[in-house]
Motif scaffolding. Structure first.
Motif, PDB file in Angstrom:
ATOM      1  N   UNK A 250       0.811  -1.213   0.000  1.00 20.81           N
ATOM      2  CA  UNK A 250       0.000   0.000   0.000  1.00 20.81           C
ATOM      3  C   UNK A 250       0.850   1.270   0.000  1.00 20.81           C
ATOM      4  N   UNK A 251       2.142   1.098   0.103  1.00 23.50           N
ATOM      5  CA  UNK A 251       3.038   2.245   0.198  1.00 23.50           C
ATOM      6  C   UNK A 251       3.327   2.818  -1.194  1.00 23.50           C
ATOM      7  N   UNK A 252       3.149   4.120  -1.352  1.00 26.65           N
ATOM      8  CA  UNK A 252       3.419   4.750  -2.641  1.00 26.65           C
ATOM      9  C   UNK A 252       4.668   5.629  -2.583  1.00 26.65           C
ATOM     10  N   UNK A 253       4.886   6.280  -1.428  1.00 28.09           N
ATOM     11  CA  UNK A 253       6.066   7.138  -1.255  1.00 28.09           C
ATOM     12  C   UNK A 253       7.150   6.356  -0.540  1.00 28.09           C
ATOM     13  N   UNK A 254       8.384   6.494  -1.015  1.00 23.70           N
ATOM     14  CA  UNK A 254       9.496   5.715  -0.465  1.00 23.70           C
ATOM     15  C   UNK A 254      10.494   6.648   0.204  1.00 23.70           C
ATOM     16  N   UNK A 255      10.987   6.237   1.362  1.00 25.41           N
ATOM     17  CA  UNK A 255      12.008   7.004   2.070  1.00 25.41           C
ATOM     18  C   UNK A 255      13.370   6.372   1.803  1.00 25.41           C
ATOM     19  N   UNK A 266      19.193   8.549 -13.201  1.00 23.77           N
ATOM     20  CA  UNK A 266      18.540   8.850 -11.921  1.00 23.77           C
ATOM     21  C   UNK A 266      17.401   9.841 -12.131  1.00 23.77           C
ATOM     22  N   UNK A 267      16.237   9.529 -11.577  1.00 23.34           N
ATOM     23  CA  UNK A 267      15.091  10.434 -11.660  1.00 23.34           C
ATOM     24  C   UNK A 267      15.366  11.693 -10.838  1.00 23.34           C
ATOM     25  N   UNK A 268      14.856  12.848 -11.276  1.00 24.60           N
ATOM     26  CA  UNK A 268      15.125  14.114 -10.568  1.00 24.60           C
ATOM     27  C   UNK A 268      14.771  14.076  -9.084  1.00 24.60           C
ATOM     28  N   UNK A 269      13.635  13.430  -8.745  1.00 23.42           N
ATOM     29  CA  UNK A 269      13.202  13.419  -7.349  1.00 23.42           C
ATOM     30  C   UNK A 269      14.105  12.599  -6.442  1.00 23.42           C
ATOM     31  N   UNK A 270      14.929  11.729  -7.020  1.00 27.55           N
ATOM     32  CA  UNK A 270      15.821  10.898  -6.208  1.00 27.55           C
ATOM     33  C   UNK A 270      16.961  11.727  -5.625  1.00 27.55           C
ATOM     34  N   UNK A 271      17.421  12.725  -6.377  1.00 25.05           N
ATOM     35  CA  UNK A 271      18.530  13.533  -5.862  1.00 25.05           C
ATOM     36  C   UNK A 271      18.095  14.918  -5.368  1.00 25.05           C
ATOM     37  N   UNK A 272      16.822  15.277  -5.550  1.00 25.77           N
ATOM     38  CA  UNK A 272      16.354  16.560  -5.030  1.00 25.77           C
ATOM     39  C   UNK A 272      14.871  16.484  -4.677  1.00 25.77           C
ATOM     40  N   UNK A 273      14.535  16.799  -3.436  1.00 26.40           N
ATOM     41  CA  UNK A 273      13.154  16.708  -2.961  1.00 26.40           C
ATOM     42  C   UNK A 273      12.238  17.718  -3.637  1.00 26.40           C
ATOM     43  N   UNK A 274      12.806  18.766  -4.237  1.00 24.57           N
ATOM     44  CA  UNK A 274      11.967  19.790  -4.856  1.00 24.57           C
ATOM     45  C   UNK A 274      11.188  19.262  -6.065  1.00 24.57           C
ATOM     46  N   UNK A 276       9.609  16.388  -5.991  1.00 20.73           N
ATOM     47  CA  UNK A 276       8.535  15.528  -5.532  1.00 20.73           C
ATOM     48  C   UNK A 276       9.026  14.323  -4.749  1.00 20.73           C
ATOM     49  N   UNK A 277       8.101  13.410  -4.477  1.00 20.61           N
ATOM     50  CA  UNK A 277       8.404  12.241  -3.652  1.00 20.61           C
ATOM     51  C   UNK A 277       8.976  11.109  -4.497  1.00 20.61           C
ATOM     52  N   UNK A 279       9.248   7.321  -5.620  1.00 24.34           N
ATOM     53  CA  UNK A 279       8.292   6.214  -5.703  1.00 24.34           C
ATOM     54  C   UNK A 279       8.723   5.274  -6.820  1.00 24.34           C
ATOM     55  N   UNK A 280       7.865   4.334  -7.167  1.00 19.94           N
ATOM     56  CA  UNK A 280       8.166   3.423  -8.272  1.00 19.94           C
ATOM     57  C   UNK A 280       8.298   4.173  -9.594  1.00 19.94           C
ATOM     58  N   UNK A 281       7.764   5.404  -9.667  1.00 20.44           N
ATOM     59  CA  UNK A 281       7.900   6.217 -10.872  1.00 20.44           C
ATOM     60  C   UNK A 281       9.359   6.603 -11.121  1.00 20.44           C
ATOM     61  N   UNK A 282      10.206   6.456 -10.107  1.00 20.52           N
ATOM     62  CA  UNK A 282      11.638   6.726 -10.295  1.00 20.52           C
ATOM     63  C   UNK A 282      12.261   5.682 -11.216  1.00 20.52           C
ATOM     64  N   UNK A 283      11.797   4.443 -11.111  1.00 17.50           N
ATOM     65  CA  UNK A 283      12.229   3.389 -12.045  1.00 17.50           C
ATOM     66  C   UNK A 283      11.711   3.666 -13.452  1.00 17.50           C
ATOM     67  N   UNK A 284      10.515   4.240 -13.543  1.00 13.88           N
ATOM     68  CA  UNK A 284       9.929   4.558 -14.850  1.00 13.88           C
ATOM     69  C   UNK A 284      10.825   5.547 -15.587  1.00 13.88           C
ATOM     70  N   UNK A 285      11.318   6.543 -14.873  1.00 13.13           N
ATOM     71  CA  UNK A 285      12.216   7.528 -15.480  1.00 13.13           C
ATOM     72  C   UNK A 285      13.480   6.845 -16.015  1.00 13.13           C
TER      73      UNK A 285
END
Length: 383
Positions: A250-255, A266-274, A276-277, A279-285
Motif C-alpha cells: 500500500x506504500x506509494x512514497x518511499x524514504x 537517476x530520476x530528478x526526485x531521487x537527488x532533489x526533494x523539490x 517531488x516524492x 516512488x516506483x515512478x523513479x524506475x519509470x524515469x
C-alpha cells in the motif's frame, strides 16, 4: 714534580679541547648515551605504529562481526525464503578458483562457474566496502521474493566471514550494453529494431512485476543497460538489486537515505526533494532514459557532426520524431511503428514530474497496443 704536574694538566686541557670540538673533515663520534636514546625513539615509534594497527584491526573486526551478525539475523528470520547457502570452498570449486572472470564493477567481480549437475552459473563476489551488508541483504531479500521470466533467478549465496557471493544462472549474451551501445562500424554487435523492441517490452514487463506483481513491491533504483542481462534467446533479465528497496504493497512514497543509482538514469526526485516524492515512478524515469538511449545508439545515421550530437537527444528527437522514424526504419512501415512506439513511450517516461509519468503497467499497454492514438507528451524534459 711540579713540572710533571703542569705537563699533565696541559695534556688534559688539550684532550678536553679536542673532545669538545669537531676536527674538520672528521665525523662526530656518537656517545653510548646518544645511541641508546636514538634506538629507544625508533623502538617507541614502532611500538606506537603496532599498537595503532592492532587497534584498527580490532575495530574492523568488531565492525565485521556486527555486520555478519546482522546478515545472519536477517537470514534466520527469512529462512524459508532465501535460496541455498554454499560455503566459500564450494564457491571456489564451482568457479575453478575463479579462473574465468566475466566482468568487473563497483560491486565486485563476476566469475563463470558450474554446478555439479552441469548447470552454468555466474558468481558475483561482492566487494567488502559497506559497513552494514546492505547491498548483500537487498540482493538476497529482493530476488528471493521474485519469480518472473524477465528477472534474474538467484540460485544460491555464500556468507563466510568477509566472503560474500551471489550465484545466478549464466547469461551467455552478457548485458544489453554489450549489444545495443556499440558502433557497428567498429565491429560492435548491433541488434535489429524488432529485437530491441522485444527487449524493451520484456524489461517493461519485468518492472511491472516488481512494482505490482510480487508479494513485496520492489523498486530497483538502478535500471540501466549494464543491469539488463540477456539469455541465449536475448530474453532480458533485470539484475543487480543491490540498491533495491522493498516496500509495503500500500506504500506509494518511499524514504531513502541519499541519492542512489547511476548518473544519467537517476530520476530528478531521487537527488532533489523539490521535484517531488520518490516512488516506483523513479524506475519509470530510468527505463525511459534507457529506451531513448537504445533508440539513439541503434541509429547508425547519427554522427558526431549532426545537430543531435550537440543538442540534448530527447529534446532533438521530440522535435524531429517523424523524420527520424522514417529515416531509422528505412521506409519500412512496421519498423517505423516500432521506432515511434519506443520514442513516444520513452519521452512519456522521462517527464520531469513523476505524476506525469505513466506506470509500468501503462507502459506495457502502450508498447503492446497500436500507435493510433499514441500521442506525444505535451513537453519533454529539457537539459
Amino acid at each position: 714534580w711540579p713540572l710533571a704536574l703542569r705537563q699533565t694538566t696541559d695534556q688534559s686541557a688539550v684532550i678536553s679541547a679536542v673532545g669538545s670540538h669537531t676536527v674538520a673533515g672528521a665525523s662526530p663520534a656518537l656517545s653510548p648515551t646518544h645511541t641508546i636514546a636514538g634506538s629507544s625513539g625508533i623502538l617507541m615509534l614502532c611500538l606506537l605504529l603496532f599498537a595503532f594497527w592492532l587497534g584498527y584491526k580490532k575495530y574492523r573486526s568488531k565492525g565485521k562481526s556486527k555486520e555478519t551478525a546482522r546478515i545472519e539475523s536477517f537470514l534466520q528470520k527469512n529462512g524459508t525464503v532465501h535460496p541455498k547457502r554454499y560455503t566459500y570452498a564450494q564457491v571456489k570449486r564451482m568457479t575453478r578458483s575463479f579462473a574465468e572472470k566475466l566482468g568487473q564493477g563497483g560491486f565486485g567481480a563476476v566469475y563463470r562457474g558450474g554446478l555439479s549437475d552441469g548447470r552454468q552459473i555466474a558468481v558475483k563476489m561482492l566487494k567488502d566496502y559497506k559497513t552494514d551488508g546492505e547491498d548483500f541483504i537487498n540482493e538476497v531479500a529482493s530476488i528471493s521474493r521474485t519469480s518472473h521470466v524477465n528477472v534474474v533467478t538467484l540460485l544460491g549465496f555464500c556468507l563466510e566471514g568477509s566472503k560474500r557471493a551471489l550465484i545466478y544462472d549464466y547469461m551467455p549474451n552478457g548485458s544489453l550494453e554489450r549489444y545495443a551501445f556499440k558502433d557497428g562500424s567498429e565491429g560492435g554487435n548491433i541488434l535489429g529494431w524488432e529485437k530491441l523492441f522485444d527487449i524493451a517490452v520484456g524489461i517493461a514487463r519485468g518492472l511491472e512485476y516488481l512494482h505490482r506483481g510480487c508479494n513485496t513491491r520492489i523498486v530497483h533504483f538502478d535500471i540501466k543497460p549494464h543491469n539488463i542481462l540477456l539469455d541465449q534467446n536475448f530474453c532480458p533479465k533485470i539484475s543487480d538489486f543491490g540498491l533495491a528497496k522493498l516496500c509495503l504493497n500500500k506504500e506509494s512514497v518511499i524514504s531513502i537515505g541519499g541519492a542512489r543509482g547511476t548518473i544519467g538514469y537517476i530520476a530528478p526526485e531521487v537527488y532533489s526533494k523539490q521535484f517531488g516524492a520518490v516512488s516506483s515512478k523513479s524506475d519509470v524515469y530510468s527505463y525511459g532514459m534507457m529506451v531513448l538511449e537504445m533508440v539513439g545508439a541503434r541509429d547508425k545515421n547519427i554522427s558526431p557532426n549532426t545537430e543531435s550530437s550537440s543538442q540534448y537527444f530527447p529534446q532533438w528527437i521530440y522535435e524531429h520524431l517523424d523524420e527520424y522514424c522514417i529515416s531509422a526504419s528505412e521506409i519500412d512501415g512496421e519498423i517505423t511503428e516500432v521506432v515511434r512506439k519506443m520514442i513516444v513511450v520513452g519521452l512519456w517516461c522521462i517527464q520531469l514530474s513523476s505524476t506525469d509519468r505513466p506506470t509500468m503497467t501503462r507502459v506495457v499497454e502502450m508498447l503492446e497496443g497500436s500507435t493510433t492514438g499514441l500521442e506525444l507528451p505535451p513537453k519533454v524534459l529539457l537539459s
